[in-house]
Design an enzyme around this catalytic site. Structure first.
Site, PDB file in Angstrom:
ATOM      1  CE  LYS A 166      -4.123  -1.743   2.488  1.00  0.00           C
ATOM      2  NZ  LYS A 166      -5.322  -1.917   1.804  1.00  0.00           N
ATOM      3  NE  ARG A 215     -10.157 -10.061  -2.149  1.00  0.00           N
ATOM      4  CZ  ARG A 215     -11.022  -8.944  -3.195  1.00  0.00           C
ATOM      5  NH1 ARG A 215     -10.751  -9.482  -4.262  1.00  0.00           N
ATOM      6  NH2 ARG A 215     -10.340  -8.135  -2.732  1.00  0.00           N
TER       7      ARG A 215
HETATM    8  N1  BES Z   1      -7.600  -4.056   4.325  1.00  0.00           N
HETATM    9  C1  BES Z   1      -8.312  -3.923   2.363  1.00  0.00           C
HETATM   10  C2  BES Z   1      -9.693  -2.565   2.367  1.00  0.00           C
HETATM   11  C3  BES Z   1      -9.383  -1.240   3.302  1.00  0.00           C
HETATM   12  C4  BES Z   1      -9.663  -0.179   2.667  1.00  0.00           C
HETATM   13  C5  BES Z   1     -10.544  -1.904   4.533  1.00  0.00           C
HETATM   14  C6  BES Z   1      -9.335   0.958   3.414  1.00  0.00           C
HETATM   15  C7  BES Z   1     -10.406  -0.285   5.340  1.00  0.00           C
HETATM   16  C8  BES Z   1      -9.616   0.931   4.477  1.00  0.00           C
HETATM   17  C9  BES Z   1      -8.305  -4.697   2.223  1.00  0.00           C
HETATM   18  O1  BES Z   1      -7.174  -5.865   2.338  1.00  0.00           O
HETATM   19  C10 BES Z   1      -7.803  -4.095   0.487  1.00  0.00           C
HETATM   20  O2  BES Z   1      -6.466  -4.023   0.844  1.00  0.00           O
HETATM   21  N2  BES Z   1      -8.919  -4.386  -0.234  1.00  0.00           N
HETATM   22  C11 BES Z   1      -7.941  -3.879  -1.343  1.00  0.00           C
HETATM   23  C12 BES Z   1      -8.569  -4.834  -2.894  1.00  0.00           C
HETATM   24  C13 BES Z   1      -7.975  -4.722  -3.741  1.00  0.00           C
HETATM   25  C14 BES Z   1      -6.290  -5.522  -4.192  1.00  0.00           C
HETATM   26  C15 BES Z   1      -8.690  -5.932  -5.087  1.00  0.00           C
HETATM   27  C16 BES Z   1      -8.618  -2.661  -1.959  1.00  0.00           C
HETATM   28  O3  BES Z   1      -9.892  -2.271  -1.565  1.00  0.00           O
HETATM   29  O4  BES Z   1      -8.346  -1.740  -2.734  1.00  0.00           O
HETATM   30 MN    MN Z   2      -5.501  -5.448   1.975  1.00  0.00          MN
END
Ligand code: BES
Ligand code: MN
Ligand code: ZN
Length: 495
Positions: free
Chosen positions: A273, A347
């Site tokens: 991230k 997931r």
């Molecule tokens: N934990 C995150 C989702 C999230 C984002 C929760 C912001 C709370 C606040 C999740 O694991 C994630 O990183 N999701 C990605 C998925 C993508 C890589 C398909 C996302 O939502 O960007």
């Molecule tokens: Mn994630």
């Protein structure tokens, strides 16, 4: 933890000291009780000066009111609509915000009907407790910016039937304690709360009569949980699955299952991230926290139901052992997954946690909670969680429980068009689709591990943390889901 007020219930009387709260209904004039608190008759004039007619949530604050020995007399508008459970909680929250420095507080509830009064008193007290929670355990200096009370306030709620109110409050307080537990877990930083520490917190549910099993990595490996373990392998802090069973129902009754995503920190892994806002990912275990809080609540109020909670606890970190984009893992179900983005890790954790839960318990329904996608926040903002379900009846029950508790849900679609977006060239599926509809794609992925069990998935990324404050919550970690699911259980599964 913040200083939680001590709440007691008393017979109606006219308080003569400290701070007194009373309620004014819109365009109904003052009640007799209100008049008795105001012998000099200053309230009518104060109301007209403030242009106050009892509008919901508006208050009029009198300091050292004439003709009394009170410090403060506060009239709170209760509106003209019928007051729901949540409306009473909000009124309690408003009082909670107003008693920062007060120590001796009386709340005068003017409801003649004993049963309605008891329920109102209990919800009022619950709202007050939820509002006054603050995560301040790491503040060593109580400086001017500190908004928590100096000393826990003593609060007496005056109501027609104090014994009935006490009884109703016992249940409400159990739910509050579950919410506060969930908030504590979400707010705790990830250096303190990793997978093992979280598992140890969950294990404490044994104190309230919950049967807790903790699966270690070795056991998970034996079970074939390759999807979950793949996420954990970039962190030195281990992984756990915790299974919590509360058996308050009939012995042969199949349980209702709750499954939570418990990523104690989500760096994204190799698909790392960006730095901005990454600190929020300490809350990526909000689903698991809600499950622990819920089971704590149900056990504490001795709910007549069999429930099982399963949480998958990992840290999604990145080191030389971390999984790479393109890796293919085998889940407990036997299905293989091509991990194209290591940041779509929730997931993967749920895939094994849900499969395990379904396989071992054959639950009558499964509800999973996860801070799963940023996309759900794009779609719904932070006031609704996304609801995905393979069962219309269950979905309807959930939406109704959401409306009643104000932990609101909005149903999102599922379907084969979305499902095919995760077909993979190299394995049974891949863990991401394209850019569009990615909250739905995530839900679709999870559904591949559900079979025919009635199931609902709540994407709580927008509501579990960082959502705008409300009358009953000022904390970053909200504890979203505990009140909602307690209500679902109470209305549909308890017998
Ligand atoms: N934990 C995150 C989702 C999230 C984002 C929760 C912001 C709370 C606040 C999740 O694991 C994630 O990183 N999701 C990605 C998925 C993508 C890589 C398909 C996302 O939502 O960007
Ligand atoms: Mn994630
Ligand atoms: Zn995540």
């Amino acid at each position: 933890m913040a200083s939680i007020p001590a709440i007691s219930f008393a017979k109606p009387s006219t308080p003569s000291r400290g701070t007194v709260f009373l309620f004014a209904r819109e365009s109904q004039g003052l009640t007799e009780v209100a008049r008795s608190c105001d012998p000099a008759g200053v309230l009518d004039r104060a109301f007209s000066v403030a242009d106050f007619s009892g509008q919901f949530g508006v208050s009029v604050n009198l300091l050292a009111p004439e003709g009394t020995s009170l410090d403060r007399l506060v009239a709170i508008g209760a509106g003209k609509e019928e007051l729901t459970e949540y409306a009473w909680m909000k009124l309690g929250g408003i009082i909670g915000a107003a008693i920062r420095t007060a120590q001796d507080v009386s709340i005068v509830l003017d409801i003649a009907d004993a049963e309605a009064g008891a329920s109102a008193a209990a919800n009022l007290a619950a709202g007050l407790m939820l509002r006054t929670y603050a995560f301040d355990k790491y503040k060593t200096r109580k400086d001017n910016g500190d908004k928590s009370p100096r000393k826990p306030a003593k609060i007496a709620i005056h109501t027609a039937d104090p014994a009935a109110a006490r009884k109703a409050f016992a249940d409400a307080k159990a739910v509050v304690s579950g919410v506060l537990l969930a908030r504590d877990l979400v707010n705790e930083p990830a250096n303190i709360l990793g997978p093992l520490e979280f598992a140890a917190e969950a294990a404490k549910l044994a104190d309230v009569g919950v049967k807790v099993d903790v699966l270690t990595e070795k056991e998970m490996k034996k079970l074939g949980m390759g999807a979950l373990l793949g996420v954990a392998q970039g962190s030195p802090r281990g992984a756990r699955v915790v299974v919590m069973q509360w058996n308050g129902g009939k012995a042969k009754d199949k349980p209702v299952a709750f499954i939570g995503k418990g990523v104690t920190f989500d760096t994204g892994g190799n698909s790392i991230k960006s730095a901005s806002g990454m600190e929020e990912m300490k809350g990526d275990m909000g689903g698991a926290a809600a499950v622990v809080g819920l089971i704590h609540a149900l056990a504490t109020r001795k709910a007549k139901v069999n429930v099982v909670g399963v949480i998958g606890l990992v840290e999604n970190a990145v080191d030389g052992h971390a999984q790479r984009p393109g890796d293919i893992v085998t889940s407990m179900s036997g299905q293989t997954i091509e991990v194209l983005n290591t940041d779509a890790e929730g997931r993967l954790v749920l895939a094994d946690a849900i499969w395990y839960c379904n396989d071992r318990f054959q639950p009558k329904a499964m509800v999973n909670l996860a801070t799963l996608t940023g996309a759900i926040m794009i779609a719904l903002g932070q006031h609704y969680a996304g609801l995905f379900s393979n069962n219309d009846e269950l979905a309807g029950w959930m939406i109704d429980a959401g409306a009643a508790t104000h932990e609101r849900l909005w149903r999102m679609p599922l379907g084969p068009e979305f499902d095919k977006l995760i077909d993979s060239k190299n394995a049974d599926m891949k863990n991401i689709g394209g850019r569009y509809g990615s909250a739905i794609v995530a839900a679709q992925f999870i559904q591949r591990f559900v079979k025919d069990t009635p199931w609902a998935h709540l994407d709580i990324a927008g509501t579990a943390m960082g959502a705008p404050g409300s009358e009953i919550n000022q904390s970053w970690g909200s504890g979203f889901g505990v009140r909602l699911l307690d209500r679902l259980v109470r209305d549909h599964y308890e017998g």
